[in-house]
Motif scaffolding. Structure first.
Motif, short mmCIF file in Angstrom:
data_model
loop_
_atom_site.label_atom_id
_atom_site.label_comp_id
_atom_site.label_asym_id
_atom_site.label_seq_id
_atom_site.Cartn_x
_atom_site.Cartn_y
_atom_site.Cartn_z
N ARG A 138 0.83 -1.21 0.00
CA ARG A 138 0.00 0.00 0.00
C ARG A 138 0.87 1.26 0.00
O ARG A 138 0.54 2.25 -0.64
CB ARG A 138 -0.92 -0.01 1.23
N ARG A 139 1.99 1.21 0.72
CA ARG A 139 2.90 2.35 0.76
C ARG A 139 3.42 2.68 -0.64
O ARG A 139 3.48 3.84 -1.04
CB ARG A 139 4.06 2.05 1.71
N HIS A 140 3.77 1.66 -1.40
CA HIS A 140 4.25 1.87 -2.75
C HIS A 140 3.17 2.51 -3.62
O HIS A 140 3.46 3.39 -4.43
CB HIS A 140 4.71 0.55 -3.35
N GLU A 141 1.93 2.05 -3.47
CA GLU A 141 0.83 2.61 -4.25
C GLU A 141 0.65 4.10 -3.94
O GLU A 141 0.46 4.92 -4.85
CB GLU A 141 -0.46 1.86 -3.93
N ILE A 142 0.69 4.44 -2.66
CA ILE A 142 0.48 5.82 -2.25
C ILE A 142 1.59 6.73 -2.77
O ILE A 142 1.33 7.79 -3.35
CB ILE A 142 0.39 5.92 -0.71
N VAL A 143 2.84 6.31 -2.57
CA VAL A 143 3.97 7.14 -2.98
C VAL A 143 3.96 7.35 -4.49
O VAL A 143 4.18 8.47 -4.99
CB VAL A 143 5.29 6.51 -2.53
N ARG A 144 3.68 6.30 -5.25
CA ARG A 144 3.65 6.43 -6.71
C ARG A 144 2.48 7.30 -7.17
O ARG A 144 2.59 8.03 -8.16
CB ARG A 144 3.57 5.05 -7.36
N ALA A 145 1.37 7.24 -6.47
CA ALA A 145 0.18 7.98 -6.88
C ALA A 145 0.33 9.48 -6.70
O ALA A 145 -0.21 10.26 -7.49
CB ALA A 145 -1.05 7.49 -6.11
N VAL A 146 1.06 9.93 -5.67
CA VAL A 146 1.06 11.35 -5.35
C VAL A 146 2.34 12.08 -5.73
O VAL A 146 2.35 13.32 -5.72
CB VAL A 146 0.78 11.56 -3.84
N HIS A 147 3.40 11.37 -6.09
CA HIS A 147 4.68 12.02 -6.36
C HIS A 147 5.01 12.11 -7.85
O HIS A 147 4.54 11.32 -8.66
CB HIS A 147 5.82 11.29 -5.64
N ASP A 148 5.86 13.06 -8.14
CA ASP A 148 6.45 13.20 -9.47
C ASP A 148 7.18 11.89 -9.80
O ASP A 148 8.03 11.44 -9.03
CB ASP A 148 7.44 14.38 -9.44
N GLY A 154 13.75 6.80 -6.07
CA GLY A 154 14.66 7.16 -4.98
C GLY A 154 13.94 7.24 -3.65
O GLY A 154 14.48 6.84 -2.62
N LEU A 155 12.71 7.74 -3.66
CA LEU A 155 11.92 7.82 -2.43
C LEU A 155 11.63 6.44 -1.87
O LEU A 155 11.81 6.17 -0.68
CB LEU A 155 10.60 8.55 -2.70
N LEU A 156 11.18 5.54 -2.72
CA LEU A 156 10.76 4.22 -2.25
C LEU A 156 11.89 3.45 -1.60
O LEU A 156 11.70 2.79 -0.58
CB LEU A 156 10.18 3.42 -3.42
N SER A 157 13.09 3.51 -2.18
CA SER A 157 14.20 2.76 -1.62
C SER A 157 14.55 3.24 -0.21
O SER A 157 14.83 2.44 0.69
CB SER A 157 15.43 2.86 -2.52
N GLN A 158 14.48 4.56 0.00
CA GLN A 158 14.78 5.11 1.32
C GLN A 158 13.65 4.87 2.31
O GLN A 158 13.88 4.56 3.49
CB GLN A 158 15.09 6.60 1.19
N ILE A 159 12.43 5.01 1.84
CA ILE A 159 11.28 4.81 2.72
C ILE A 159 11.21 3.36 3.19
O ILE A 159 10.99 3.08 4.37
CB ILE A 159 9.98 5.20 1.99
N ASP A 160 11.39 2.42 2.27
CA ASP A 160 11.32 1.00 2.64
C ASP A 160 12.40 0.64 3.65
O ASP A 160 12.17 -0.17 4.56
CB ASP A 160 11.45 0.12 1.40
#
Length: 283
Positions: A138-148, A154-160
């Motif tokens: 779900r986190r991946h879906e949210i980040v991809r939906a709202v970000h450039d 780069g965001l996902l690797s650090q967030i995970d």
């Protein structure tokens, strides 16, 4: 110690072309903070009451620090009463839809004007402050939906990396991000108001004043649900037919004086969370 953080777009880093991020992180007292986009997650402290910082969701930063600082996630005790038979469901906008599209549960397709930018910022704050951020898929879906898209990988690797099993356990959840039996995990952000700071063509900067709820509801929880107040600043870019987040920062407050309301019991909070669905459209 400053709890604020921000990330700014930078060009040509690593192997991903343009749109990578440059991050300023709060320093760890021990000098071992993890790198992250929305703050710094500390390595699991030996002292259970040491400060821990959430990485990956701006709108949870201050609330999660206070939440995790209270010690262990559960203690022996009777389980909370069963939730009502009718589960809570997200509340959608009524009447004429403000936007026509939807990416999962996140409204999309905001108009290319100040009104649309404010609506996008408010709804993205809700999504990034939801309990879905504690589930990997779900986190991946949210980040991809709202970000450039240029900054997503780069965001996902650090967030995970920040939402590690040790971190999730420290905030009272199971190592896989699930909630301990008999408890209800609460993570909600509620926008109070929005303000356009800058708007020019394809870009806009919007401030969202928010209050947030985070904690574990139910008897046996040592991390009861608490509130926090903060202002989220989002730098947005209009890409295709929608506003997307390029970078974000957060500061504490404005915080009102606490009222005289009686604090509800653990069962009352758990029942409210189960009975009242959050909003899919915030403005």
């Amino acid at each position: 110690m400053s709890l604020g953080d921000e990330h700014d777009g930078a060009s040509g880093a690593g192997g991903g072309g343009t749109g990578q991020t440059r991050t300023r992180l709060p320093d760890s007292a021990s000098g071992d903070g993890y790198g992250g986009v929305y703050g710094g997650a500390r390595r699991p402290p030996r002292n259970s009451r040491s400060l821990i910082t959430v990485v990956g969701v701006v709108v949870l930063l201050i609330a999660a620090i206070a939440f995790a600082n209270r010690g262990g996630g559960t203690e022996d005790g009777p389980a909370a009463d069963a939730a009502p038979a009718r589960d809570a469901a997200p509340t959608a906008a009524t009447g004429i839809k403000p936007v026509a599209g939807k990416n999962g549960t996140i409204p999309t397709g905001y108009s290319k004007d100040e009104q649309g930018a404010q609506s996008a910022a408010a709804n993205y704050a809700v999504a990034l402050g939801s309990d879905g951020m504690f589930n990997t898929a779900r986190r991946h879906e949210i980040v991809r939906a709202v970000h450039d898209p240029a900054v997503v990988d780069g965001l996902l690797s650090q967030i995970d990396a920040a939402y590690s099993p040790a971190f999730l356990k420290n905030v009272g959840l199971n190592e896989d991000g699930s909630t301990p039996e008999g408890l209800t995990f609460v993570s909600r952000t509620v926008p109070v108001g929005t303000k356009v700071i800058e708007s020019s063509g394809d870009t806009a900067t919007v401030e969202v004043w928010c209050t947030g709820l985070v904690g574990l509801a139910g008897e046996g929880s040592t991390k009861p649900v608490t509130e926090t107040w903060f202002t989220l600043t989002q730098k947005l870019k209009y890409i295709g037919d929608d506003w997307k987040v390029e970078s974000s920062s957060q500061r504490e407050g404005p915080t009102p004086v606490n009222g005289d309301n009686r604090a509800s019991t653990a069962d009352e909070i758990a029942s409210a969370v189960a009975g009242y669905g959050g909003f899919t459209y915030a403005r």
